[in-house]
Scaffold this active site. Structure first.
Site, mmCIF file in Angstrom:
data_model
loop_
_atom_site.group_PDB
_atom_site.id
_atom_site.type_symbol
_atom_site.label_atom_id
_atom_site.label_comp_id
_atom_site.label_asym_id
_atom_site.label_seq_id
_atom_site.Cartn_x
_atom_site.Cartn_y
_atom_site.Cartn_z
ATOM 1 N N GLY A 1 -19.212 19.791 -4.395
ATOM 2 C CA GLY A 1 -20.284 20.527 -4.669
ATOM 3 C C GLY A 1 -19.899 21.174 -5.552
ATOM 4 O O GLY A 1 -19.420 21.926 -5.436
ATOM 5 N N GLU B 1 -18.597 18.524 -10.597
ATOM 6 C CA GLU B 1 -19.330 19.273 -11.213
ATOM 7 C C GLU B 1 -18.887 20.170 -11.822
ATOM 8 O O GLU B 1 -18.657 20.647 -11.522
ATOM 9 C CB GLU B 1 -21.028 19.983 -10.381
ATOM 10 C CG GLU B 1 -21.589 18.574 -9.936
ATOM 11 C CD GLU B 1 -23.181 20.324 -9.669
ATOM 12 O OE1 GLU B 1 -23.058 20.899 -9.793
ATOM 13 O OE2 GLU B 1 -23.518 19.611 -7.978
ATOM 14 N N TYR B 2 -18.195 19.677 -12.590
ATOM 15 C CA TYR B 2 -18.558 18.398 -13.322
ATOM 16 C C TYR B 2 -16.817 18.351 -13.988
ATOM 17 O O TYR B 2 -16.082 19.296 -14.682
ATOM 18 C CB TYR B 2 -18.970 18.435 -14.672
ATOM 19 C CG TYR B 2 -20.634 18.998 -14.499
ATOM 20 C CD1 TYR B 2 -21.011 17.600 -13.297
ATOM 21 C CD2 TYR B 2 -21.098 19.628 -14.475
ATOM 22 C CE1 TYR B 2 -22.754 17.776 -12.869
ATOM 23 C CE2 TYR B 2 -22.666 19.892 -13.748
ATOM 24 C CZ TYR B 2 -23.477 19.066 -12.984
ATOM 25 O OH TYR B 2 -24.217 18.964 -12.426
ATOM 26 N N ASP C 1 -32.749 20.827 -12.741
ATOM 27 C CA ASP C 1 -31.396 21.302 -13.757
ATOM 28 C C ASP C 1 -31.562 21.574 -14.960
ATOM 29 O O ASP C 1 -30.575 21.613 -15.883
ATOM 30 C CB ASP C 1 -30.180 21.731 -13.444
ATOM 31 C CG ASP C 1 -30.194 22.072 -11.931
ATOM 32 O OD1 ASP C 1 -31.329 23.047 -11.087
ATOM 33 O OD2 ASP C 1 -29.024 22.254 -11.150
#
Ligand SMILES: *[C@@H]1O[C@H](CO)[C@@H](O)[C@H](O)[C@H]1NC(C)=O
Ligand SMILES: *[C@@H]1O[C@H](CO)[C@@H](O)[C@H](O)[C@H]1NC(C)=O
Ligand SMILES: *[C@@H]1O[C@H](CO)[C@@H](O)[C@H](O)[C@H]1NC(C)=O
Ligand SMILES: *[C@@H]1O[C@H](CO)[C@@H](O)[C@H](O)[C@H]1NC(C)=O
Length: 561
Positions: free
Chosen positions: A268, A309-310, A378
């Protein structure tokens, strides 16, 4: 890796009954079974196999060949049979069939049928060759036969089975949701009991944390396994080490809905920087993979989801490939060691925008990835210099500056790299992004509000005084308040309907939602709009047999629950 598997397999296989019980009790999720070691072994596996939840303890206490509740039929000359359990609808095999439904399932969605297929484990003689004729060709689409050469001169050398393949046939669309452990606490808590499981095929439990040495660990042990819900032994009469919290609730859901799969989502946004040093080092990658699998098994989950990410450059992109490879190998090794003919899932939460997706080696990752959770949201936000749609299906000729990105572009990019459409799920946000002091779509704005960086839950939208609007070019909804001049981009049942149709038309795998707390109930639910429009939800079975879990109640399949 294969050599390791063969060696690792020799000892545990001594217990033939273990295999029999394990094979019977496990949810036999796909068509291959691993078998090897000191016997010449031929196992016939039907394409689709199911088993019920409450069997493991009973079966594991039974002697080989006398497993209670299972009648072994075998055409082999030896008596030990491996009961396997085809879904009756796909099986034409003769043999007794016992309808068994999950024990306490007031809400069970279907009944599985436990029947034996013709499978055999044979004691080899030195001249014996594995039987190669399928007993029933209509149910035996894939046969694995393997034997171990050590101590069996003359036996044919067959490669040990590699990773089981995912089912090649269409088994329904996936409708997945991220469910966060931090959402279960606090004033506006969202409890696992609120999940709309009848509309879902996969629950991605977010997020596990990562130690500097690569160990995957709980980010909130209390939420995961500690918190007591109603009926979680309120009088503390149970001795031993039990899982409570969300983990127990998720397992109970799986027992009652044998098509519901749960995944451990690791990383996450917040923990993502921790991937960088871990993925760069072979030892830490192995630690990561082994501990993630361990935690998955402890929690009774069906797979692992990686949300990094990422990766920022080509080196990190390669490290990501290697990390996925390590995870796939660890999952397969785990299945093999524990005699679980089940393919545990490895999924990736992957970026839609070109800035991040073009840095990844998507084609290199693809062989290890079962499901791409394409984060199709997003697209715009506080970092952009104009307002816009954050999750639009298409770019709009009328509003080019409001649709700099689109889901269709992202899907085409993935497909263009050779990724199978059916592995792609498109993400749908259950939140909106707000822009203040703006005159409309694609225009300048001043601020996004103080609440959570402009992020507002769908269930609170539209805000009082705002009109809900539709951009037909982009297939996106939004709201605007003429008085406050606030614009919010968010998904509605209408935009979700178009996304579901897009999934069907493009033959994608399905959709997923970030995340559970934002949705509404009833007809306004995005999750439900998706599942109803998709029309046919994934029927692949979950797995319930975790005799290696550290939690006693999961080890025993939550008897009585
Ligand atoms: C939760 O609610 C209580 C009482 O209404 C309040 O005092 C507290 O500040 C709230 N906590 C959070 C994190 O909002
Ligand atoms: C990794 O670090 C944690 C604590 O930071 C420790 O408990 C664990 O044993 C370590 N694991 C390995 C494989 O070194
Ligand atoms: C049971 O144990 C939990 C956790 O240790 C504790 O919070 C709770 O008060 C105990 N309940 C009873 C009835 O003793
Ligand atoms: C936003 O930035 C882009 C370049 O990054 C520029 O071309 C464009 O004119 C800007 N738009 C506004 C409304 O400032």
């Amino acid at each position: 890796m294969r050599g390791v598997l063969v060696r690792a397999s020799a000892a545990p296989f001594v217990v033939v009954g273990g295999l029999a019980a394990g094979a019977a009790a496990a949810a036999l999720g796909q068509k291959r079974a691993e078998c090897s070691a000191s016997f010449t072994t031929t196992v016939y596996m039907p394409t689709t196999v199911y088993v019920t939840a409450s069997e493991p303890p009973a079966l594991s206490n039974s002697a080989p060949g006398t497993s209670s509740g299972v009648v072994a039929t075998s055409t082999s000359t030896s008596g030990d049979a491996v009961p396997s359990t085809p879904l009756s609808a796909t099986s034409s095999s003769a043999g007794p069939s016992t309808g068994v439904s999950p024990s306490d399932s007031g809400t069970a969605s279907f009944t599985v049928s436990l029947s034996t297929s013709t499978s055999a484990v044979e004691e080899p003689t030195s001249t014996q060759v594995p039987t190669s004729e399928p007993i029933s060709s209509s149910v035996t689409s894939d046969i694995i036969s393997s034997s171990v050469t050590s101590g069996a001169p003359g036996a044919p050398t067959v490669k040990p089975p590699g990773p089981p393949s995912p089912p090649p046939i269409f088994r329904g669309y996936k409708n997945a949701i991220y469910f966060t452990n931090w959402g279960t606490s606090g004033n506006s808590s969202y409890l696992p009991q609120e999940l709309p499981v009848s509309e879902l095929t996969h629950i991605l439990y977010a997020f596990a944390d990562i130690d500097a040495n690569g160990t995957v660990k709980s980010s909130d042990a209390f939420a995961d396994v500690g918190k007591r819900y109603a009926r979680d032994d309120p009088l503390n009469r149970t001795r031993g080490h039990h899982a409570y919290g969300a983990v127990k609730q998720l397992y109970l859901y799986k027992k009652r809905n044998r098509n519901l799969k749960t995944l451990l989502s690791v990383g996450g946004f917040d923990y993502s920087p921790k991937f960088v040093p871990v993925a760069a080092d072979p030892g830490r990658r192995r630690t990561f993979a082994d501990s993630a699998v361990r935690m998955m098994a402890d929690y009774g989950f069906d797979g692992i989801d990686i949300d990094w990410e990422y990766p920022a450059d080509a080196d990190q992109a390669q490290h990501f490939v290697l990390l996925l490879q390590a995870c796939r190998e660890a999952l397969d090794k785990f299945s093999f060691r524990h005699r679980l003919p089940y393919r545990f899932l490895l999924t990736v939460a992957s970026p839609a925008g070109p800035v991040n997706s073009h840095k990844l080696d998507l084609a290199g990752m693809d062989p290890y990835v079962d499901i791409w959770n394409l984060m199709a949201y997003d697209y715009t936000g506080s970092w952009d210099n104009t307002t816009g749609h954050q999750s639009n299906l298409y770019r709009s000729p009328r509003h080019p500056s409001a649709t700099k990105l689109s889901t269709d572009d992202a899907v085409q990019y993935y497909e263009g790299l050779g990724i199978r459409s059916s592995k792609i799920l498109i993400g749908v946000p259950t939140y909106g992004r707000s822009f203040e002091s703006t005159s409309g779509l694609g225009q300048a704005y001043a601020g996004v509000g103080t609440e959570g960086g402009g992020v507002l839950l769908y269930k609170t939208l539209p805000r009082p005084g705002a009109r809900e609007l539709w951009d037909d070019g982009a297939k996106a909804s939004w709201s605007y308040n003429d008085a406050t001049r606030e614009l919010v981009s968010y998904d509605t049942p209408r935009s979700t309907l178009y996304k579901a149709r897009y999934v069907r038309r493009k033959k994608l795998g399905g959709a997923f939602f970030w995340e559970a707390t934002g949705d509404r109930a009833g007809a306004a639910s995005l999750v439900s709009t998706m599942s109803k429009t998709l029309g046919w939800l994934d029927e692949s079975p979950n797995h319930l047999w975790y005799p290696m879990s550290q939690y006693e109640n999961i080890r025993w399949g939550m008897p009585g629950a």
